[in-house]
Design an enzyme around this catalytic site. Structure first.
Site, PDB file in Angstrom:
ATOM      1  CD  GLU A 115       0.908  -0.848  -2.977  1.00  0.00           C
ATOM      2  OE1 GLU A 115       1.406  -1.982  -2.900  1.00  0.00           O
ATOM      3  OE2 GLU A 115       1.436   0.167  -2.434  1.00  0.00           O
ATOM      4  CG  ASP A 153      -9.521 -14.131   5.161  1.00  0.00           C
ATOM      5  OD1 ASP A 153      -9.863 -13.460   4.167  1.00  0.00           O
ATOM      6  OD2 ASP A 153      -8.459 -13.935   5.781  1.00  0.00           O
TER       7      ASP A 153
END
Length: 437
Positions: free
Chosen positions: A199, A247
């Site tokens: 990444e 979340d």
């Protein structure tokens, strides 16, 4: 790019300073909640954190565009997709001067954001790990348990793969937690390229083709130059209860047994700005959802060349619901777009496909399209008991029912499908215009 400093990004785009020190107990959360989506990023002092802490760095799409150096969605999606296929170059340089952080994990910009959460959470840390020649960088929340201990939430993706490989050999996984970076690096860490595609290479691609990195002091993992905080850690075989944590859906994620992270050494780079993110905030939703929008855009575009917009809706955490605007060429294109979207983003639960005259950011226009262009007996797609998202409390066993709505008009649609037009007025514009304004 010279470095991936958050400070350099903020100085380029502008920010506002908060003139008081914030408590970790809910004050940081209130600041984020009250100001997100409005105005520039904020820079504040948080008790127990040595560096200034940025919040709401990319809480709007416009800020994401600035982070990527683009002007709109399609250009941004193309840059993300291109960086995935052709990652940039990591240029290794000497380690910059770093100061030890004796506070350890307790010096990170963690906070208690919601009532009922398990403790102080850090949601802005990128975890970098290399094992057997495979490197990964991804964002993981840390529950601070003390100076040298934290619990980490790891879902079964690439970091989990490296962790299991290490545990199968009876080893702890050496990793590096990095906090305070250019938001393009965070965006890259939120993508899901194939295993083995690093990444940080994607971040280099997004930042112009190259990025300077150095090796972390203990483990030697690559760290982007300009990082504010660096902690070399071990992800151990010990497990503890982690959660509750609020979340992306603003619901309390359940308590699980998760690995313990043990600190080896922590450092800060003087003069840099660090960063904290609140779970369920607009910034969290943007970072999580935007790379998935790019994946959906690319997948649908391969099947239907005229994709006009893709939106993972904020109310679904930027994760579960998508609205896709297309220009149909053939009957059935709406269902083709639905299936392509589900394949590109397996966590999707509901997809609505609309025509290009519908603004995907206006829920009233989307509902209007469903009301006027959708018939459930022929335009509905249902996929029972498919893989879902662990974020969805109604999918307790990990399986969900997926639903697609083709709310596009027929190709031979007459005037009865058109919305009334007023010259000089655009539906969805400001409703309270006063004469003389």
């Amino acid at each position: 790019m010279e470095d991936a400093s958050l400070k350099s990004f903020l100085e380029k785009v502008g920010y506002r300073v908060v003139d008081r020190t914030l408590s970790r107990e809910y004050e940081v959360a209130r600041l984020i909640a009250e100001t997100q989506g409005c105005g520039p990023p904020l820079l504040a002092r948080i008790e127990g954190v040595r560096q200034p802490v940025a919040v709401n760095v990319v809480d709007t799409r416009e800020k994401l565009y600035k982070a990527l150096g683009v002007t709109g969605d399609s250009e941004a999606y193309a840059k993300i997709v291109d960086s995935t296929m052709r990652p940039g170059r990591l240029e290794y340089v000497d380690k910059p001067p770093l100061d030890e952080m004796p506070e350890g994990f307790e010096g990170l910009p963690a906070a208690r954001f919601y009532e009922g959460e398990a403790g102080l959470y850090l949601s802005s840390g990128i975890v970098i790990a290399c094992y057997e020649g495979v490197c990964n960088a991804s964002i993981h929340r840390l529950l601070i348990l003390g100076r040298e201990r934290a619990a980490i939430r790891i879902v079964p993706r690439h970091l989990w793969h490296l962790y299991r490989k290490a545990r199968e050999r009876g080893e702890d996984l050496p990793a590096t937690v990095v906090v305070g970076l250019h938001p393009a690096v965070l965006l890259a860490a939120a993508t899901s390229p194939p295993l083995g595609v690093f990444e940080l290479g994607l971040a280099a691609g997004m930042l112009g083709g190259s990025m300077k990195v150095y090796r972390s002091p203990v483990h030697g993992n690559p760290v982007p130059l300009g990082a504010a905080m660096v902690a070399d850690v071990w992800i151990t075989g010990e497990q503890v209860e982690e959660g509750p944590y609020v979340d992306a859906l603003l619901t309390y994620d359940r308590v699980r047994r998760q690995p313990v992270v043990r600190l080896e050494a922590a450092y800060i780079k003087e003069g840099e700005y660090t960063h904290t993110i609140m779970g369920g905030s607009l910034e969290h939703v943007n970072l999580m959802g935007f790379p998935r929008e790019a994946s959906i855009w690319e997948a649908v575009r391969r099947a239907l060349p005229r994709v006009r917009a893709v939106r993972l809706t904020p109310a679904s955490g930027g994760w579960l619901h998508a609205v896709i605007a297309v220009e149909k060429q053939h009957e059935g294109d709406g269902k083709t777009a639905i299936m392509a979207a589900f394949a590109a983003h397996p966590s999707l639960k509901h997809v609505v496909v609309v025509d290009s005259d519908v603004d995907v950011d206006d829920p009233m226009q989307v509902e209007w399209a469903i009301a006027t262009r959708f018939q459930a007996d022929k335009d509905l797609v249902i996929i029972p008991r498919a893989r879902g998202s662990t974020l969805d409390p109604s999918a307790a066993d990990g399986l969900t029912a997926k639903m697609g709505l083709d709310a596009t008009k027929p190709l031979d649609a007459g005037m009865g499908y058109e919305r009334g037009r007023i010259p000089g007025f655009k539906w969805g514009s400001r409703r309270c215009h006063q004469p003389g304004d």
